[in-house]
Design an enzyme around this catalytic site. Sequence first.
Site, mmCIF file in Angstrom:
data_model
loop_
_atom_site.group_PDB
_atom_site.id
_atom_site.type_symbol
_atom_site.label_atom_id
_atom_site.label_comp_id
_atom_site.label_asym_id
_atom_site.label_seq_id
_atom_site.Cartn_x
_atom_site.Cartn_y
_atom_site.Cartn_z
ATOM 1 N N CYS A 212 0.806 -1.232 0.000
ATOM 2 C CA CYS A 212 0.000 0.000 0.000
ATOM 3 C C CYS A 212 0.832 1.271 0.000
ATOM 4 O O CYS A 212 0.278 2.364 -0.124
ATOM 5 C CB CYS A 212 -0.941 0.002 1.204
ATOM 6 S SG CYS A 212 -2.129 -1.365 1.193
ATOM 7 N N HIS B 9 12.593 0.991 5.398
ATOM 8 C CA HIS B 9 12.338 -0.428 5.107
ATOM 9 C C HIS B 9 12.841 -1.283 6.268
ATOM 10 O O HIS B 9 14.001 -1.195 6.651
ATOM 11 C CB HIS B 9 13.045 -0.837 3.822
ATOM 12 C CG HIS B 9 12.420 -2.011 3.126
ATOM 13 N ND1 HIS B 9 12.204 -3.216 3.748
ATOM 14 C CD2 HIS B 9 11.946 -2.149 1.863
ATOM 15 C CE1 HIS B 9 11.633 -4.050 2.899
ATOM 16 N NE2 HIS B 9 11.465 -3.428 1.748
ATOM 17 N N HIS C 171 -1.593 19.863 6.850
ATOM 18 C CA HIS C 171 -2.495 18.781 6.462
ATOM 19 C C HIS C 171 -1.775 17.441 6.536
ATOM 20 O O HIS C 171 -0.566 17.355 6.292
ATOM 21 C CB HIS C 171 -3.025 18.999 5.031
ATOM 22 C CG HIS C 171 -3.627 20.359 4.814
ATOM 23 N ND1 HIS C 171 -4.852 20.720 5.330
ATOM 24 C CD2 HIS C 171 -3.150 21.447 4.150
ATOM 25 C CE1 HIS C 171 -5.120 21.969 4.981
ATOM 26 N NE2 HIS C 171 -4.101 22.441 4.275
ATOM 27 N N HIS D 248 -2.357 6.890 5.177
ATOM 28 C CA HIS D 248 -2.948 5.781 4.425
ATOM 29 C C HIS D 248 -4.142 5.185 5.164
ATOM 30 O O HIS D 248 -4.035 4.782 6.329
ATOM 31 C CB HIS D 248 -1.896 4.711 4.166
ATOM 32 C CG HIS D 248 -2.464 3.397 3.717
ATOM 33 N ND1 HIS D 248 -3.291 3.282 2.628
ATOM 34 C CD2 HIS D 248 -2.331 2.140 4.222
ATOM 35 C CE1 HIS D 248 -3.643 2.021 2.474
ATOM 36 N NE2 HIS D 248 -3.072 1.309 3.435
ATOM 37 N N HIS E 134 -14.198 5.481 5.082
ATOM 38 C CA HIS E 134 -15.647 5.298 5.167
ATOM 39 C C HIS E 134 -16.288 5.288 3.786
ATOM 40 O O HIS E 134 -17.137 4.441 3.493
ATOM 41 C CB HIS E 134 -16.253 6.419 6.017
ATOM 42 C CG HIS E 134 -17.741 6.309 6.199
ATOM 43 N ND1 HIS E 134 -18.638 6.864 5.311
ATOM 44 C CD2 HIS E 134 -18.478 5.697 7.165
ATOM 45 C CE1 HIS E 134 -19.869 6.604 5.727
ATOM 46 N NE2 HIS E 134 -19.798 5.893 6.842
ATOM 47 N N ASN F 240 -10.403 0.605 1.966
ATOM 48 C CA ASN F 240 -8.949 0.571 1.793
ATOM 49 C C ASN F 240 -8.668 0.405 0.299
ATOM 50 O O ASN F 240 -8.823 -0.686 -0.256
ATOM 51 C CB ASN F 240 -8.344 -0.593 2.589
ATOM 52 C CG ASN F 240 -6.824 -0.632 2.489
ATOM 53 O OD1 ASN F 240 -6.229 -0.067 1.576
ATOM 54 N ND2 ASN F 240 -6.195 -1.322 3.424
#
Length: 478
Positions: free
Chosen positions: A211, A290, A374, A378, A407, A411
């Site tokens: 993702c 990572h 802002h 994810h 919502h 995802n």
Amino acid sequence: MVSLKNSVKLGCQYLLNHISTLILIPILIKILRLGPDQICEIWTSLHFDLFHILGSVLMTIFIAAVYYMSKPLSVHLVDFVCFKPPASYRVPNATFVEHMRLNNKDNPEIVEFQRRMIQRSGLGDETCTAPANLYIPPIPSLEASRVEAEFILFTVIDDLLKKTGTKNKDIDILVVNCSIDSPTPSFSAMVINKFKLRTNIKSFNLSGMGCSASLISIDLARNLLQVHQDSCALVVSTEITTPNYYSGNDRSMVLINCLFRIGGAAILLSNKRADRGRSKYQLLNLVRTHKGTDDEAYRCIYQQEDLQGIKGVSLSKNLMVIAGETLKANITRIGPLVLPASEQLLFLFTLIVRKILKLKWKPYIPDFKQAFEHFCIHAGGRAVIDEMQKQLKLSDEDVEASRMTLHRFGNISSSSIWYELNYIESKGRMNKGDRVWQIAFGSGFKCNSAVWKCNCTITTPTDGPWFDCVDRYPVSIS
């Protein structure tokens, strides 16, 4: 007591952040009080001759030229487009549960488990999935996957090219990312064939990156744009849901069915001077972390076969702990790049007290709201957003874009951060000079961060995925 503590902290922050100004003001006042005769006397006492002056000027010009030539090219985001699924793809939570019941008649326990998960997930009744997943039983065929990919990729690219007035031949770099579905020919080849892009285009297809892949694609495009002048890069991020459906009974693997939905985004980047004036954002920083050397982190999101030989993606119970640790590692690297001096000194002081003096102080979490206006975290799930809000000490308004994206759309993997950015724009909250922090997590395990600066006050979009529903948000999520 708390008010006094906050006042002292704010005073220290102001002092540290403006220390250079406070030092220079007295010097400037002193200079302004000098008369013309005193200034001439000081200048004469320096004993400068024409040779020294010319040498200094030439040296200054040379240093400025070297600095300008060695400085990486700035990368700007011209515009972006998010995919809005048709209403026929909608799968209300009750419909989802009914499909699970019909597909798992022999295992009511797994149906009940998924019902509880979807109830707590934070997903609304307007999320969408691929048509192949709505069949009973689902048909995750290669052809159905290709149809879904073509629909998403071609739609967002076509919309972006029209929106920006970009011609196909103007695209110099193409990066497409999709984690699990990786057919031959690749998705990048599919795009080149459809839009008849140039034969010398630099194309890349990223898979298996999870993702957080969109920011990896942005990083790759940025590196290429910094060495290839007068170029445009097209980045496309999606996740094809058709082959991701899991039909088994392993609880760690059915969560994918409950959370993931259809989505995608196309982003146009440029280093052309002509595009700076019309671009929305400038890329300031991008940091990738990572944790793949750690076995537990490496396997916390893992594609495998269950005991019945059914392929799926398992999610570890320790996922949130690992995500938190990876976020801390990412913060350690991005903090010095974006935080004001006051926050950096407070963090350093606390670190010295804990590590060197061995005192049992709580770790100091920097106030990132001093660095960003802002946040686009994810939308991996309700637990992900809750954990990030806790770790970063953010308000409900700070994570509103993430919660509402989860919502409304579910995802949507790597493209979720772009739906969140579009939500902020659609709410009319993006002003010139505002800084945006995009944070994404992915298998491996990875945490990637990107910092953007808004080039102009964004007018409320008249299209996009939020256009016809943003007035209904935010909503309360129980």
